[in-house]
Each structure stands twice: as structure tokens, then as C-alpha cells.
Motif scaffolding. Structure first.
Motif, PDB file in Angstrom:
ATOM      1  N   VAL A  81       0.823  -1.211   0.000  1.00 59.15           N
ATOM      2  CA  VAL A  81       0.000   0.000   0.000  1.00 59.15           C
ATOM      3  C   VAL A  81       0.857   1.263   0.000  1.00 59.15           C
ATOM      4  CG1 VAL A  81      -1.723  -1.257   1.374  1.00 59.15           C
ATOM      5  CG2 VAL A  81      -0.175   0.342   2.510  1.00 59.15           C
ATOM      6  N   SER A  82       0.236   2.320  -0.428  1.00 55.48           N
ATOM      7  CA  SER A  82       0.797   3.661  -0.274  1.00 55.48           C
ATOM      8  C   SER A  82      -0.319   4.553   0.255  1.00 55.48           C
ATOM      9  CB  SER A  82       1.315   4.214  -1.602  1.00 55.48           C
ATOM     10  OG  SER A  82       1.587   5.605  -1.481  1.00 55.48           O
ATOM     11  N   ALA A  83      -0.165   5.003   1.486  1.00 58.79           N
ATOM     12  CA  ALA A  83      -1.153   5.925   2.048  1.00 58.79           C
ATOM     13  C   ALA A  83      -1.119   7.255   1.317  1.00 58.79           C
ATOM     14  CB  ALA A  83      -0.882   6.124   3.535  1.00 58.79           C
ATOM     15  N   LYS A  84       0.023   7.576   0.716  1.00 62.75           N
ATOM     16  CA  LYS A  84       0.169   8.848   0.004  1.00 62.75           C
ATOM     17  C   LYS A  84      -0.622   8.866  -1.294  1.00 62.75           C
ATOM     18  CE  LYS A  84       3.716  11.955  -1.863  1.00 62.75           C
ATOM     19  NZ  LYS A  84       5.183  12.190  -2.035  1.00 62.75           N
ATOM     20  N   THR A  85      -0.561   7.771  -2.058  1.00 67.96           N
ATOM     21  CA  THR A  85      -1.242   7.725  -3.350  1.00 67.96           C
ATOM     22  C   THR A  85      -2.579   6.982  -3.297  1.00 67.96           C
ATOM     23  OG1 THR A  85      -0.195   5.646  -4.040  1.00 67.96           O
ATOM     24  CG2 THR A  85       1.016   7.701  -4.467  1.00 67.96           C
ATOM     25  N   GLY A  86      -2.799   6.209  -2.248  1.00 68.87           N
ATOM     26  CA  GLY A  86      -4.024   5.421  -2.137  1.00 68.87           C
ATOM     27  C   GLY A  86      -3.911   4.026  -2.712  1.00 68.87           C
ATOM     28  N   VAL A  87      -2.780   3.693  -3.311  1.00 70.33           N
ATOM     29  CA  VAL A  87      -2.579   2.356  -3.877  1.00 70.33           C
ATOM     30  C   VAL A  87      -2.721   1.298  -2.774  1.00 70.33           C
ATOM     31  CG1 VAL A  87      -0.849   0.779  -4.840  1.00 70.33           C
ATOM     32  CG2 VAL A  87      -1.147   3.067  -5.810  1.00 70.33           C
ATOM     33  N   GLY A  88      -3.528   0.290  -3.023  1.00 72.40           N
ATOM     34  CA  GLY A  88      -3.667  -0.829  -2.099  1.00 72.40           C
ATOM     35  C   GLY A  88      -4.623  -0.602  -0.942  1.00 72.40           C
ATOM     36  N   ILE A  89      -5.048   0.622  -0.710  1.00 70.51           N
ATOM     37  CA  ILE A  89      -5.916   0.902   0.428  1.00 70.51           C
ATOM     38  C   ILE A  89      -7.293   0.235   0.279  1.00 70.51           C
ATOM     39  CG2 ILE A  89      -7.091   2.715   1.743  1.00 70.51           C
ATOM     40  CD1 ILE A  89      -4.081   2.513   2.295  1.00 70.51           C
ATOM     41  N   PRO A  90      -7.931   0.245  -0.904  1.00 70.88           N
ATOM     42  CA  PRO A  90      -9.222  -0.440  -1.026  1.00 70.88           C
ATOM     43  C   PRO A  90      -9.145  -1.927  -0.678  1.00 70.88           C
ATOM     44  CG  PRO A  90      -8.909   1.058  -2.865  1.00 70.88           C
ATOM     45  CD  PRO A  90      -7.600   1.009  -2.131  1.00 70.88           C
ATOM     46  N   ALA A  91      -8.131  -2.622  -1.173  1.00 70.89           N
ATOM     47  CA  ALA A  91      -8.003  -4.051  -0.867  1.00 70.89           C
ATOM     48  C   ALA A  91      -7.783  -4.270   0.626  1.00 70.89           C
ATOM     49  CB  ALA A  91      -6.855  -4.657  -1.665  1.00 70.89           C
ATOM     50  N   TRP A  92      -7.002  -3.400   1.240  1.00 68.55           N
ATOM     51  CA  TRP A  92      -6.715  -3.496   2.673  1.00 68.55           C
ATOM     52  C   TRP A  92      -7.977  -3.273   3.506  1.00 68.55           C
ATOM     53  CZ3 TRP A  92      -4.603  -4.604   7.064  1.00 68.55           C
ATOM     54  CH2 TRP A  92      -4.620  -3.739   8.159  1.00 68.55           C
ATOM     55  N   THR A  93      -8.752  -2.252   3.191  1.00 64.57           N
ATOM     56  CA  THR A  93      -9.957  -1.982   3.971  1.00 64.57           C
ATOM     57  C   THR A  93     -11.021  -3.049   3.736  1.00 64.57           C
ATOM     58  OG1 THR A  93     -10.734  -0.453   2.247  1.00 64.57           O
ATOM     59  CG2 THR A  93      -9.546   0.497   4.116  1.00 64.57           C
ATOM     60  N   GLN A  94     -11.099  -3.562   2.514  1.00 64.19           N
ATOM     61  CA  GLN A  94     -12.036  -4.655   2.244  1.00 64.19           C
ATOM     62  C   GLN A  94     -11.677  -5.897   3.057  1.00 64.19           C
ATOM     63  OE1 GLN A  94     -12.025  -5.171  -2.032  1.00 64.19           O
ATOM     64  NE2 GLN A  94     -12.714  -3.053  -2.361  1.00 64.19           N
ATOM     65  N   PHE A  95     -10.388  -6.151   3.201  1.00 64.21           N
ATOM     66  CA  PHE A  95      -9.923  -7.274   4.015  1.00 64.21           C
ATOM     67  C   PHE A  95     -10.356  -7.095   5.471  1.00 64.21           C
ATOM     68  CE2 PHE A  95      -6.419  -8.526   6.942  1.00 64.21           C
ATOM     69  CZ  PHE A  95      -6.558  -9.904   6.858  1.00 64.21           C
ATOM     70  N   LEU A  96     -10.206  -5.891   6.006  1.00 58.90           N
ATOM     71  CA  LEU A  96     -10.601  -5.630   7.385  1.00 58.90           C
ATOM     72  C   LEU A  96     -12.096  -5.890   7.576  1.00 58.90           C
ATOM     73  CD1 LEU A  96      -8.634  -2.329   8.079  1.00 58.90           C
ATOM     74  CD2 LEU A  96      -8.126  -4.591   9.019  1.00 58.90           C
ATOM     75  N   GLU A  97     -12.903  -5.404   6.648  1.00 62.32           N
ATOM     76  CA  GLU A  97     -14.342  -5.614   6.745  1.00 62.32           C
ATOM     77  C   GLU A  97     -14.691  -7.098   6.646  1.00 62.32           C
ATOM     78  OE1 GLU A  97     -17.010  -2.493   4.970  1.00 62.32           O
ATOM     79  OE2 GLU A  97     -15.185  -2.084   3.807  1.00 62.32           O
ATOM     80  N   GLN A  98     -14.009  -7.797   5.769  1.00 64.57           N
ATOM     81  CA  GLN A  98     -14.254  -9.229   5.613  1.00 64.57           C
ATOM     82  C   GLN A  98     -13.920  -9.987   6.898  1.00 64.57           C
ATOM     83  OE1 GLN A  98     -11.531 -11.374   3.050  1.00 64.57           O
ATOM     84  NE2 GLN A  98     -13.184 -12.700   2.321  1.00 64.57           N
ATOM     85  N   ARG A  99     -12.792  -9.655   7.509  1.00 59.20           N
ATOM     86  CA  ARG A  99     -12.397 -10.336   8.745  1.00 59.20           C
ATOM     87  C   ARG A  99     -13.376 -10.037   9.877  1.00 59.20           C
ATOM     88  NH1 ARG A  99      -7.359 -12.983   9.137  1.00 59.20           N
ATOM     89  NH2 ARG A  99      -8.158 -13.432  11.218  1.00 59.20           N
ATOM     90  N   ARG A 100     -13.903  -8.831   9.905  1.00 63.80           N
ATOM     91  CA  ARG A 100     -14.893  -8.537  10.942  1.00 63.80           C
ATOM     92  C   ARG A 100     -16.166  -9.351  10.712  1.00 63.80           C
ATOM     93  NH1 ARG A 100     -19.283  -5.451  12.407  1.00 63.80           N
ATOM     94  NH2 ARG A 100     -19.222  -4.854  14.619  1.00 63.80           N
ATOM     95  N   ARG A 101     -16.603  -9.452   9.473  1.00 67.34           N
ATOM     96  CA  ARG A 101     -17.811 -10.235   9.176  1.00 67.34           C
ATOM     97  C   ARG A 101     -17.605 -11.705   9.528  1.00 67.34           C
ATOM     98  NH1 ARG A 101     -18.040  -6.853   4.494  1.00 67.34           N
ATOM     99  NH2 ARG A 101     -16.993  -8.477   3.280  1.00 67.34           N
ATOM    100  N   GLN A 102     -16.416 -12.224   9.278  1.00 73.41           N
ATOM    101  CA  GLN A 102     -16.122 -13.617   9.617  1.00 73.41           C
ATOM    102  C   GLN A 102     -16.131 -13.826  11.128  1.00 73.41           C
ATOM    103  OE1 GLN A 102     -12.340 -14.193   7.682  1.00 73.41           O
ATOM    104  NE2 GLN A 102     -13.269 -14.707   5.707  1.00 73.41           N
TER     105      GLN A 102
END
Length: 223
Positions: free
Chosen positions: A197-218
Motif C-alpha cells: 500500500v501507499s497511504a500517500k497515493t491510495g494504492v492498495g488501500i481499497p483491498a486493505w480496507t475490504q480485508f478488514l471488513e471481511q475479517r470482521r464479518r467472519q
């Protein structure tokens, strides 16, 4: 003889920590609060990653942060500027957070939280030994640190469930191999989920946040 006493003291400390960690986990399970423990070396970008992550989650979830540092409230102030509740845990010299510290800080927060992020003290050694009751442990590795850290600090990677390689916008200018870092980390912990990820450019952030949401649902399928 002194070495044996040191080992016994450490075992006792960890047992006491684990008792409180289990109590925290039970409370968080009951309240359906999904807890993420972020560990990394100093300067790897934990707070900056949160600054990119929290605005995405805030539209759908109640979020809080416990900030661990040896001194100052600077990181907590950055999180509060996002409109997120943040409690600073200042250790005064201790190089990691322990479950009793977290429990004390948690009592100061609004307990109706969907996601709780614990930003541990910057250190790849001590935090790996202390369970904080979290549901997900994430280790961060920044591009400027070098790709050899998994082999040098194996316990930090062995005890984690996810690896976030940060500051990806610097890959073109730094001698860092994502493939080498990923390979060595997976050799230590084959179940690791790896994100670049790059917090500066936003690269990888969508996949990372989707992973967090998925783990919470699990973890909380009825939430």
C-alpha cells in the motif's frame, strides 16, 4: 541461576498478561468490537496507514484508536483530527503495550465501537510476545526499512495474520524487493495475507480496507 530467575519472571509476566488479554477478548466479543493490533518498527507508517484507513471505515462503522507511544500524544492528536476517538497510552519507557495498559485505556473509551485499532509502540521485538486480546495482528514493513526484516525479526511475522508493506510509492527509488519480502514472510507464516500500500497515493488501500471488513464479518457473522 540468575538466568533461570529471569525466565521465570518473564513467564509469570506473560501469564498475567494473557489472563487480562482473555478478559478483554471476551468483552470485545460480547460487544462485537473487532480489534486490530498494529505492530512495526518506528517510522513504518502505522499512524499514516490509519489516516488512510479510518475515513473509509467511518462511513459505515464506529471506530476508535488506542495509541501506544513512549512519550507525547502526537499520534493521538493526528487521529482525533479525523473525528475519531483516540486514547493515548504513554508507556514512559516500556517498549511495548501490555494487556493491562490496554484494558485501562479501553475503560476511558466509548465502548460501542465496531472497529478498535491498537497502534503498538514502534518495535518489532517486544510487542510480538504480548497478546492484547486482539482479533487480528498486523505487522507493517516499510519500503525504506529494507526487504530483509522478516528473516531478522521472525516472531513479529510468525505471530501476525497480515503483512502490510507500506510506502509503496518509494519502490521506484529504493532497493526493495516486494517478492523477496513476501516470500520470506510467507516462509515464516504461510497464512499471512500480504498487502502492498501507499497511504500517500491510495494504492492498495481499497483491498486493505475490504480485508478488514471481511475479517470482521467472519468474526461476527451476525453483526
Amino acid at each position: 541461576m540468575a538466568e533461570i530467575r529471569t525466565v521465570r519472571v518473564m513467564e509469570s509476566l506473560l501469564k498475567a498478561n494473557d489472563y487480562v488479554a482473555q478478559r478483554l477478548r471476551q468483552a470485545w466479543d460480547q460487544g462485537q468490537t473487532f480489534v486490530v493490533n498494529l505492530i512495526s518498527a518506528p517510522g513504518a507508517g502505522k499512524t499514516t496507514l490509519l489516516e488512510a484507513t479510518l475515513p473509509v471505515l467511518l462511513s459505515r462503522y464506529r471506530v476508535g484508536v488506542l495509541e501506544g507511544d513512549i512519550e507525547t500524544e502526537r499520534d493521538a492528536e493526528r487521529i482525533r483530527a479525523l473525528g475519531v476517538e483516540a486514547v493515548q497510552v504513554t508507556t514512559g519507557g516500556t517498549c511495548h503495550l501490555e494487556a493491562p495498559m490496554v484494558e485501562q485505556a479501553w475503560r476511558l473509551m466509548d465502548n460501542e465501537i465496531d472497529f478498535l485499532f491498537i497502534e503498538n509502540v514502534g518495535n518489532l521485538v517486544c510487542p510480538a510476545s504480548f497478546d492484547l486480546g486482539e482479533h487480528l495482528r498486523v505487522v507493517l514493513l516499510s519500503v525504506p526499512e529494507g526487504d530483509d526484516k522478516p528473516a531478522k525479526y521472525p516472531k513479529a511475522f510468525r505471530t501476525a495474520q497480515a503483512l502490510v508493506i507500506t510506502k509503496a510509492d518509494l519502490l521506484e527509488t529504493m532497493d526493495f524487493s516486494v517478492e523477496r519480502a513476501r516470500r520470506e514472510a510467507l516462509e515464516i507464516q504461510p497464512e499471512l495475507q500480504v498487502f502492498v500500500v501507499s497511504a500517500k497515493t491510495g494504492v492498495g488501500i481499497p483491498a486493505w480496507t475490504q480485508f478488514l471488513e471481511q475479517r470482521r464479518r467472519q468474526t461476527f457473522p451476525d453483526a
